[in-house]
Design a protein around this motif. Structure first.
Motif, short mmCIF file in Angstrom:
data_model
loop_
_atom_site.label_atom_id
_atom_site.label_comp_id
_atom_site.label_asym_id
_atom_site.label_seq_id
_atom_site.Cartn_x
_atom_site.Cartn_y
_atom_site.Cartn_z
N PRO A 69 -22.10 -49.09 5.78
CA PRO A 69 -22.52 -48.25 4.66
C PRO A 69 -23.66 -48.85 3.84
CG PRO A 69 -20.15 -48.19 4.87
CD PRO A 69 -20.62 -49.25 5.83
N GLU A 101 -23.98 -43.69 10.28
CA GLU A 101 -23.53 -43.90 8.92
C GLU A 101 -24.51 -43.29 7.93
OE1 GLU A 101 -21.51 -44.73 5.60
OE2 GLU A 101 -20.69 -45.06 7.61
N ARG A 104 -23.80 -39.70 7.88
CA ARG A 104 -22.55 -39.45 7.15
C ARG A 104 -22.78 -39.42 5.65
NH1 ARG A 104 -18.52 -41.64 4.40
NH2 ARG A 104 -19.55 -43.66 4.25
N GLN A 105 -23.62 -40.31 5.15
CA GLN A 105 -23.84 -40.39 3.71
C GLN A 105 -24.92 -39.42 3.20
OE1 GLN A 105 -24.05 -44.27 1.72
NE2 GLN A 105 -23.53 -45.25 3.67
N GLN A 193 -18.81 -53.58 11.93
CA GLN A 193 -19.36 -52.58 12.84
C GLN A 193 -18.42 -52.27 14.00
OE1 GLN A 193 -22.20 -53.18 15.91
NE2 GLN A 193 -20.33 -54.17 16.67
N ARG A 196 -15.59 -49.57 12.98
CA ARG A 196 -15.99 -48.23 12.55
C ARG A 196 -15.82 -47.24 13.70
NH1 ARG A 196 -16.86 -48.08 6.88
NH2 ARG A 196 -17.46 -50.21 6.31
N TYR A 198 -17.29 -43.46 14.61
CA TYR A 198 -18.19 -42.38 14.21
C TYR A 198 -18.03 -41.12 15.06
CZ TYR A 198 -20.26 -45.55 10.95
OH TYR A 198 -20.44 -46.40 9.87
#
Length: 267
Positions: A69, A101, A104-105, A193, A196, A198
């Motif tokens: 993130p 990521e 995602r944000q 990493q 995570r 995804y």
């Protein structure tokens, strides 16, 4: 080459050419130097950029913030600071995870397309995901070796990345790049990493994607790339028969031509 301040530390990046921005994102413990066969080629028609992620390569060895993130927020700051829009992000290995990521944000507003090289949506072997690189025992072993014998870790990592052993001169510069991050930094981001996942993000990547996999499966199976193509909204897969984890180094001419062709096909 250039640097800019990013909240108290310097982010280093290479930049060549003018035109549509193409940003190359490296893997864990690596650096933008791994794209030395790409930047000159793409500078002929594009603005080619390769940042060294936080504490990697020639960026400042800042001890904190080593999570995906945070790396994605660094990427957003990089794109905003340089006023980059309609960007093609080329992610290799962990660089793909940074892209997912980021999506995602922040969504895909600044992105035109992505090129996803040699990465599974999760590096961990979850009960419903057998295509990861690590189970718990394997991750524990890698973390221990990174802390107790980093040189051996780096050399083994290099050997796993290639279908055929690299030349000694290439092994030396890769070893130098991989061992730049402090062991505590390398361990922090490797752990983060790896754990995570995804898979839930793939459907949100609503821009064209080119997925590139090497046929040699010492690190990432081709089936992971096939999964990506099935679950991304707009994607196609290319398999490089003479490559392992680094098709941009193992088959650089074909890699450059295929990525260039993909970018020229964009609206």
């Amino acid at each position: 080459m250039a640097r800019f301040d990013l909240g108290g530390f310097a982010l280093y990046y290479e930049e060549l050419g003018q035109g549509r921005p193409v940003v190359f994102l490296h893997g864990v413990c690596m650096s933008g130097r791994f794209f030395h066969r790409q930047l000159p080629y793409f500078s002929a028609g594009y603005r080619a950029l390769a940042p060294d992620l936080r504490a990697h390569g020639r960026s400042t060895q800042v001890p904190s913030g080593h999570t995906l993130p945070t790396y994605a927020r660094d990427l957003r700051a990089f794109l905003e600071r340089l006023a980059l829009d309609e960007v093609v992000l080329v992610g290799w290995s962990m660089g793909c995870l940074v892209i997912w990521e980021y999506v995602r944000q922040f969504g895909t507003a600044r992105l035109a397309a992505t090129v996803l090289v040699e990465q599974s949506p999760s590096d961990f072997k979850w009960p419903d995901w057998p295509l990861g690189a690590f189970d718990l025992a394997g991750l524990t072993e890698a973390m221990e070796q990174l802390q107790t014998d980093r040189d051996a870790f780096a050399h083994e990592f290099i050997s796993l990345m290639f279908k055929d052993p690299p030349a000694e001169v290439d092994r030396r510069w890769m070893f130098d790049e991989i061992t730049r991050p402090h062991e505590s930094i390398a361990g922090a981001i490797l752990f983060d990493q790896t754990l995570r996942d995804y898979r839930p993000v793939l459907g949100s990547l609503a821009v064209p994607s080119l997925v590139i996999m090497g046929r040699d499966e010492k690190l990432v199976p081709v089936a992971a790339g096939e999964h990506l193509v099935r679950h991304l909204p707009d994607a196609r897969l290319l398999v490089f028969e003479g490559s392992g984890h680094c098709p941009f180094l193992e088959e650089p001419d074909r890699f450059n031509e295929e990525v260039d062709r993909f970018i020229r096909s964009l609206p």
